[in-house]
Scaffold this motif. Structure first.
Motif, PDB file in Angstrom:
ATOM      1  N   ALA A   1     -36.380 123.668 -50.863  1.00 57.52           N
ATOM      2  CA  ALA A   1     -36.142 122.351 -50.282  1.00 57.52           C
ATOM      3  C   ALA A   1     -35.731 121.320 -51.330  1.00 57.52           C
ATOM      4  O   ALA A   1     -34.841 120.491 -51.079  1.00 57.52           O
ATOM      5  N   LEU A   2     -36.365 121.339 -52.498  1.00 54.14           N
ATOM      6  CA  LEU A   2     -36.204 120.242 -53.459  1.00 54.14           C
ATOM      7  C   LEU A   2     -35.154 120.496 -54.537  1.00 54.14           C
ATOM      8  O   LEU A   2     -34.723 119.552 -55.202  1.00 54.14           O
TER       9      LEU A   2
ATOM     10  N   PHE B   1     -42.977 114.846 -51.245  1.00 56.50           N
ATOM     11  CA  PHE B   1     -43.396 115.988 -50.445  1.00 56.50           C
ATOM     12  C   PHE B   1     -44.913 116.106 -50.428  1.00 56.50           C
ATOM     13  O   PHE B   1     -45.616 115.552 -51.285  1.00 56.50           O
TER      14      PHE B   1
ATOM     15  N   GLN C   1     -35.326 112.016 -49.490  1.00 56.32           N
ATOM     16  CA  GLN C   1     -35.870 113.229 -48.879  1.00 56.32           C
ATOM     17  C   GLN C   1     -37.377 113.182 -48.724  1.00 56.32           C
ATOM     18  O   GLN C   1     -38.092 112.676 -49.594  1.00 56.32           O
TER      19      GLN C   1
ATOM     20  N   PHE D   1     -40.407 116.064 -47.489  1.00 58.08           N
ATOM     21  CA  PHE D   1     -40.654 117.466 -47.140  1.00 58.08           C
ATOM     22  C   PHE D   1     -42.151 117.679 -46.950  1.00 58.08           C
ATOM     23  O   PHE D   1     -42.956 117.184 -47.749  1.00 58.08           O
TER      24      PHE D   1
ATOM     25  N   TYR E   1     -42.235 124.404 -42.027  1.00 60.48           N
ATOM     26  CA  TYR E   1     -41.831 123.596 -43.183  1.00 60.48           C
ATOM     27  C   TYR E   1     -40.705 122.671 -42.724  1.00 60.48           C
ATOM     28  O   TYR E   1     -39.666 123.131 -42.248  1.00 60.48           O
TER      29      TYR E   1
ATOM     30  N   ASP F   1     -37.983 119.660 -43.517  1.00 57.32           N
ATOM     31  CA  ASP F   1     -37.179 119.001 -44.547  1.00 57.32           C
ATOM     32  C   ASP F   1     -36.393 117.882 -43.875  1.00 57.32           C
ATOM     33  O   ASP F   1     -35.491 118.143 -43.054  1.00 57.32           O
TER      34      ASP F   1
ATOM     35  N   ARG G   1     -34.591 113.708 -43.976  1.00 59.41           N
ATOM     36  CA  ARG G   1     -33.862 112.723 -44.765  1.00 59.41           C
ATOM     37  C   ARG G   1     -34.145 111.319 -44.224  1.00 59.41           C
ATOM     38  O   ARG G   1     -34.330 111.129 -43.015  1.00 59.41           O
TER      39      ARG G   1
END
Length: 235
Positions: free
Chosen positions: A39-40, A116, A141, A143, A229, A231, A233
């Motif tokens: 994800a990152l 996150f 972002q 997460f 999970y 993710d 924006r």
């Protein structure tokens, strides 16, 4: 937060990783780290905040890969474990561990490239306010993971002294909208609950995990998954 006093105890912090990520729990650790990295990344010089960083297993991993990262947690005992990990890994000079409250993050708006939280929202008493704070301090972002309501996790939950907050997809989508976030990607995994894997030896767990993954890749997989999970924006 559920179990706040338990979580901050010194003996819990000292044994946390060994109890959760030994035996079959190694598979959980590997999968969660892969989810975070996927994800990152790319990580080089990316400014990241980890909420509820605990013993620093993600914080240190990301620092080793070049991220500029802050780990925040309410437990000083957990943070101390993280600092020791960072020293052993030789990255203690370019990451920061802070004690703080996720409901009132001590950072200005848009301060981080990404924020996150792992293993956090199942204990959150006010998930909307926590997610709003994560969104506020992220320029791009957010997460996080959740345990899913319509899954084997709901059965396992009955056995836990604190229980866990479980989420439906619809609830997560409402939380994202309320926090001014839009969903970029979601992954769903683990038909069998985490607690099952932690109770069995690694070799046996790997056989179950192969079957778990195969079922997860069928059309039923997303519906049966106990973990998601997310993710997102900043809108």
């Amino acid at each position: 937060m559920k179990g706040q006093e338990w979580y901050q105890a010194d003996d819990v912090a000292e044994e946390y990783d060994a109890k959760r990520f030994s035996r079959g729990g190694q598979l959980i650790d590997d999968r969660e780290k892969r989810a975070v990295l996927n994800a990152l990344s790319p990580l080089k010089e990316k400014k990241i905040l980890e909420i509820a960083c605990g013993t620093g297993r993600f914080t240190v991993m990301l620092a080793e890969r070049g991220a500029d990262i802050v780990g925040l947690d309410i437990s000083e005992a957990m943070l101390q474990q993280g600092r020791e990990k960072a020293m052993e890994a030789g990255v203690d000079d370019h990451l920061e561990f802070m004690r703080g409250d996720a409901a009132r993050l001590p950072f200005p708006d848009d301060y981080f490239d990404a924020v996150f939280a792992m293993r956090f929202f199942h204990l959150a008493d006010t998930p909307a306010s926590f997610l709003a704070e994560m969104s506020r301090v992220s320029a791009s972002q957010v997460f996080f993971d959740t345990f899913n309501r319509y899954s084997t996790r709901s059965v396992y939950n009955w056995l836990l002294p604190m229980g866990s907050r479980l989420y439906s997809d619809e609830e997560v989508e409402r939380l994202l909208t309320g926090a001014n976030l839009h969903l970029e990607n979601a992954e769903h995994d683990w038909v069998l609950p985490y607690g099952f894997y932690r109770k069995i030896p690694d070799g046996v767990a790997r056989s179950f995990r192969q079957a778990d993954t195969a079922l997860g890749e069928t059309p039923l997989g997303d519906y049966l998954a106990s973990v998601s999970y997310w993710d997102a924006r900043v809108a």
